[in-house]
Design a protein around this motif. Structure first.
Motif, PDB file in Angstrom:
ATOM      1  N   ALA A  65       0.846  -1.195   0.000  1.00 24.21           N
ATOM      2  CA  ALA A  65       0.000   0.000   0.000  1.00 24.21           C
ATOM      3  C   ALA A  65       0.882   1.247   0.000  1.00 24.21           C
ATOM      4  O   ALA A  65       1.654   1.476   0.941  1.00 24.21           O
ATOM      5  CB  ALA A  65      -0.904  -0.004   1.220  1.00 24.21           C
ATOM      6  N   VAL A  66       0.767   2.028  -1.070  1.00 25.20           N
ATOM      7  CA  VAL A  66       1.512   3.283  -1.203  1.00 25.20           C
ATOM      8  C   VAL A  66       0.482   4.376  -1.487  1.00 25.20           C
ATOM      9  O   VAL A  66      -0.164   4.370  -2.530  1.00 25.20           O
ATOM     10  CB  VAL A  66       2.548   3.221  -2.338  1.00 25.20           C
ATOM     11  N   LEU A  67       0.332   5.301  -0.543  1.00 25.49           N
ATOM     12  CA  LEU A  67      -0.718   6.311  -0.624  1.00 25.49           C
ATOM     13  C   LEU A  67      -0.118   7.679  -0.948  1.00 25.49           C
ATOM     14  O   LEU A  67       0.863   8.105  -0.312  1.00 25.49           O
ATOM     15  CB  LEU A  67      -1.485   6.362   0.694  1.00 25.49           C
ATOM     16  N   TYR A  68      -0.708   8.323  -1.944  1.00 27.80           N
ATOM     17  CA  TYR A  68      -0.269   9.668  -2.318  1.00 27.80           C
ATOM     18  C   TYR A  68      -1.037  10.664  -1.463  1.00 27.80           C
ATOM     19  O   TYR A  68      -2.270  10.642  -1.410  1.00 27.80           O
ATOM     20  CB  TYR A  68      -0.547   9.915  -3.805  1.00 27.80           C
ATOM     21  N   CYS A  69      -0.293  11.536  -0.767  1.00 26.83           N
ATOM     22  CA  CYS A  69      -0.888  12.425   0.238  1.00 26.83           C
ATOM     23  C   CYS A  69      -0.336  13.836   0.098  1.00 26.83           C
ATOM     24  O   CYS A  69       0.625  14.081  -0.645  1.00 26.83           O
ATOM     25  CB  CYS A  69      -0.563  11.923   1.647  1.00 26.83           C
ATOM     26  N   THR A  70      -0.929  14.742   0.841  1.00 24.37           N
ATOM     27  CA  THR A  70      -0.303  16.017   1.128  1.00 24.37           C
ATOM     28  C   THR A  70      -0.173  16.149   2.632  1.00 24.37           C
ATOM     29  O   THR A  70      -0.929  15.552   3.397  1.00 24.37           O
ATOM     30  CB  THR A  70      -1.111  17.206   0.580  1.00 24.37           C
ATOM     31  N   CYS A 125       3.485  14.054  -0.487  1.00 20.28           N
ATOM     32  CA  CYS A 125       4.327  13.041   0.140  1.00 20.28           C
ATOM     33  C   CYS A 125       3.754  11.665  -0.156  1.00 20.28           C
ATOM     34  O   CYS A 125       2.633  11.531  -0.668  1.00 20.28           O
ATOM     35  CB  CYS A 125       4.441  13.273   1.643  1.00 20.28           C
ATOM     36  N   VAL A 126       4.524  10.656   0.169  1.00 21.95           N
ATOM     37  CA  VAL A 126       4.113   9.259   0.064  1.00 21.95           C
ATOM     38  C   VAL A 126       3.979   8.703   1.469  1.00 21.95           C
ATOM     39  O   VAL A 126       4.848   8.906   2.316  1.00 21.95           O
ATOM     40  CB  VAL A 126       5.137   8.448  -0.745  1.00 21.95           C
ATOM     41  N   TYR A 127       2.895   8.007   1.709  1.00 25.76           N
ATOM     42  CA  TYR A 127       2.607   7.393   3.013  1.00 25.76           C
ATOM     43  C   TYR A 127       2.464   5.893   2.791  1.00 25.76           C
ATOM     44  O   TYR A 127       1.619   5.456   2.009  1.00 25.76           O
ATOM     45  CB  TYR A 127       1.341   8.025   3.585  1.00 25.76           C
ATOM     46  N   LYS A 128       3.302   5.109   3.460  1.00 27.83           N
ATOM     47  CA  LYS A 128       3.240   3.655   3.360  1.00 27.83           C
ATOM     48  C   LYS A 128       2.915   3.090   4.742  1.00 27.83           C
ATOM     49  O   LYS A 128       3.817   2.901   5.575  1.00 27.83           O
ATOM     50  CB  LYS A 128       4.570   3.087   2.864  1.00 27.83           C
TER      51      LYS A 128
END
Length: 276
Positions: A40-45, A55-58
């Motif tokens: 799971a790799v989530l694209y965030c701010t 940023c990237v949130y794993k």
């Protein structure tokens, strides 16, 4: 999306104090998922005091079990890889932290927007031999019985990354795991499968295999060894086992003693799959 132009992205990455504070303390908002990743790799701010950056949130909860790495440890390895890279002074990994997020604890890393004008660092060339300024990796089938030579540039930045990967024991340095930033820097990403106790180096950066290390690597490795027995070792301890820290010291010392880039292992696949 705020901060996604390459120049702004590169400027924030080059200011780790600001970037780390933003990543640790900012409000994390999920915008989507990168679907081509195995975990799971989530694209965030992330937003703090009027500053917003992608940023990237794993999240640890999104890590798939692996047979050769302990469950739930990949996020910590990404943070450890950042700490080690920062200690070299080469700034080869984007600012990275471990923090709570909407899906639980996980790794949060500053997004590096690629520079569309950055020159290519990988190429397919005539199998007879690389062109000037390029180094061979492996011969590759490209369809219909044709063979080409996969090469990477003879580039100082990539060579630094090759030294770092030898220290990290990086098992997955694919061609898509480095990004050219607008200020001319290269940032390596995706360091979840690093820092194992067993030798697992798997990379595309074999062009310098068995060559003497560059002169600049020697003082860096010496300082890294000293730091591993001091503040750096303390920062890594929450993310790595005692055996993994010992293996890191041993690898770094061996690299400093031999003074040469490592050779591919005869017991472990040396090229990641897929390579790019």
């Amino acid at each position: 999306m705020p901060g996604t132009d390459p120049v702004t992205s590169a400027a924030l990455a080059a200011d780790p104090a600001t970037a780390l504070a933003l990543l640790r303390e900012g409000v994390l908002e999920i915008h989507g998922r990168l679907t081509d990743a195995s975990n799971a790799v989530l694209y965030c701010t992330v937003t703090l005091d009027g500053l917003t950056a992608p940023c990237v949130y794993k999240p640890v909860a999104g890590e798939r079990p692996l047979w050769d790495f302990p469950d739930g440890t990949l996020a910590g390895r990404e943070v450890a890889a950042y700490e080690i890279a920062a200690a070299t002074g080469w700034a080869l990994v984007p600012p990275t932290v471990l923090r709570e997020g909407p899906a639980g604890p996980g790794m949060v890393q500053l997004w590096i927007e690629p520079d569309p004008e950055a020159p290519e660092l990988l190429a397919l060339q005539d199998p007879a031999g690389p062109e000037d300024g390029w180094l061979p990796i492996v011969r590759a089938e490209v369809g219909e019985g044709r063979v080409a030579l996969l090469v990477h540039r003879d580039d100082r930045r990539l060579r630094r990354l090759a030294v770092l990967d030898a220290v990290l024991n990086n098992a997955d340095r694919k061609g898509g795991h480095w990004i050219g930033a607008a200020d001319g820097r290269i940032y390596g990403i995706d360091h979840g499968v690093t820092l194992n106790t067993e030798d697992k180096l798997r990379t595309l950066l074999w062009g310098w295999a068995d060559q003497p290390l560059p002169d600049e690597a020697h003082p860096v490795l010496k300082a890294l060894l000293a730091d591993l027995d001091g503040p750096l070792g303390a920062r890594l301890a929450p993310h790595l086992t005692a055996a993994e820290l010992d293996a890191l010291r041993t690898r770094t010392a061996r690299l400093a003693e031999t003074g040469r880039h490592p050779l591919p292992s005869a017991d472990w696949p040396s090229i990641p799959w897929p390579p790019v």
